[in-house]
Structures are given as structure tokens and as C-alpha cells.
Design a protein around this motif. Sequence first.
Motif, mmCIF file in Angstrom:
data_model
loop_
_atom_site.group_PDB
_atom_site.id
_atom_site.type_symbol
_atom_site.label_atom_id
_atom_site.label_comp_id
_atom_site.label_asym_id
_atom_site.label_seq_id
_atom_site.Cartn_x
_atom_site.Cartn_y
_atom_site.Cartn_z
ATOM 1 N N SER A 185 -3.468 3.962 -1.645
ATOM 2 C CA SER A 185 -3.622 3.068 -2.794
ATOM 3 C C SER A 185 -3.149 1.672 -2.405
ATOM 4 O O SER A 185 -2.172 1.522 -1.674
ATOM 5 C CB SER A 185 -2.806 3.559 -3.994
ATOM 6 N N THR A 197 0.853 -1.183 0.000
ATOM 7 C CA THR A 197 0.000 0.000 0.000
ATOM 8 C C THR A 197 0.891 1.236 0.000
ATOM 9 O O THR A 197 2.027 1.194 0.470
ATOM 10 C CB THR A 197 -0.926 0.036 1.234
ATOM 11 N N ARG A 249 4.232 5.764 -8.480
ATOM 12 C CA ARG A 249 3.332 4.693 -8.931
ATOM 13 C C ARG A 249 4.094 3.653 -9.751
ATOM 14 O O ARG A 249 3.792 2.465 -9.684
ATOM 15 C CB ARG A 249 2.145 5.253 -9.701
ATOM 16 N N TYR A 285 -7.208 2.925 -6.253
ATOM 17 C CA TYR A 285 -6.757 4.290 -5.971
ATOM 18 C C TYR A 285 -7.181 4.711 -4.569
ATOM 19 O O TYR A 285 -8.330 4.531 -4.166
ATOM 20 C CB TYR A 285 -7.346 5.240 -7.017
ATOM 21 N N THR A 344 -9.379 0.367 -9.731
ATOM 22 C CA THR A 344 -9.160 1.527 -10.583
ATOM 23 C C THR A 344 -8.414 1.134 -11.854
ATOM 24 O O THR A 344 -8.748 1.603 -12.943
ATOM 25 C CB THR A 344 -8.357 2.600 -9.818
ATOM 26 N N ARG A 379 -4.525 -1.926 -9.148
ATOM 27 C CA ARG A 379 -4.436 -0.800 -8.211
ATOM 28 C C ARG A 379 -5.831 -0.310 -7.858
ATOM 29 O O ARG A 379 -6.662 -0.099 -8.736
ATOM 30 C CB ARG A 379 -3.652 0.359 -8.817
#
Length: 122
Positions: A16, A12, A103, A94, A48, A92
Amino acid sequence: MSDLTRLGVVLTDRGSKYAVSGAPVQSREEVDTVLATLKSDRGYAKATHNTWAAMLPTGALKADDGESGAAMVILRMMERAGLTDHVIVVTRWYGGKKLGGDRFRRVQDATRAYLDHLGIAS
């Protein structure tokens, strides 16, 4: 598809969550089956992004699913590791804060976790 391996949430970052999954594949149709199987789980369907890359006998395929540039990160790592006939999906969810360039590091971390699971040095 019984060959689908889901490692679940592996990390995490600022809310996210990232999960990684993968399976052996030989064709685009098998990639689509893996993706459909993964997304049959509501949690993954509502994610997402489900970014993926595959190394097939016919060449490489990838899709960012809205996470621009992330599939290339997965593909490069697969190429460096020599992993062929396989698809890796980094999912992922979000968390509300933009991660910027971090990211890509999270996609690398998730992909590395999958390669480690397979016993392949990344």
C-alpha cells in the motif's frame, strides 16, 4: 486551486502507498474544490481511499472514503496541533494485503509528515 500542497507518496507498507495533501480552507465548498482539484489527477482519482478531515470556522468535517475510522485519526491530530481553517487528505492506494490496525499508524505517519511540512509540531 493553487494553495493545494501535495507531498506525494510519503510511505509504503506491504504494497500500500500513502500520500498526503492539504490546503487552507474556510468552507465546505472550498473543501470540495480541494478534493476536486486533487482528484483531477488520475492517480488520485483512482486511489482506493481519499480520506480527509477539515477544521473550519463552523466546526470539524471529515470523511473516511471507505477507510473506516481513518478520518477521525486525521481530525484528532489536527485538533492536537491546533491547525484550523485547513483540510488534510490522506490518500491510499491498496497494495493487496490488509494492514489491520497498522493502517491507522500509516494515516498518522502521513498526517505527521504534512504537519511537519507546515512546521507544526504534532
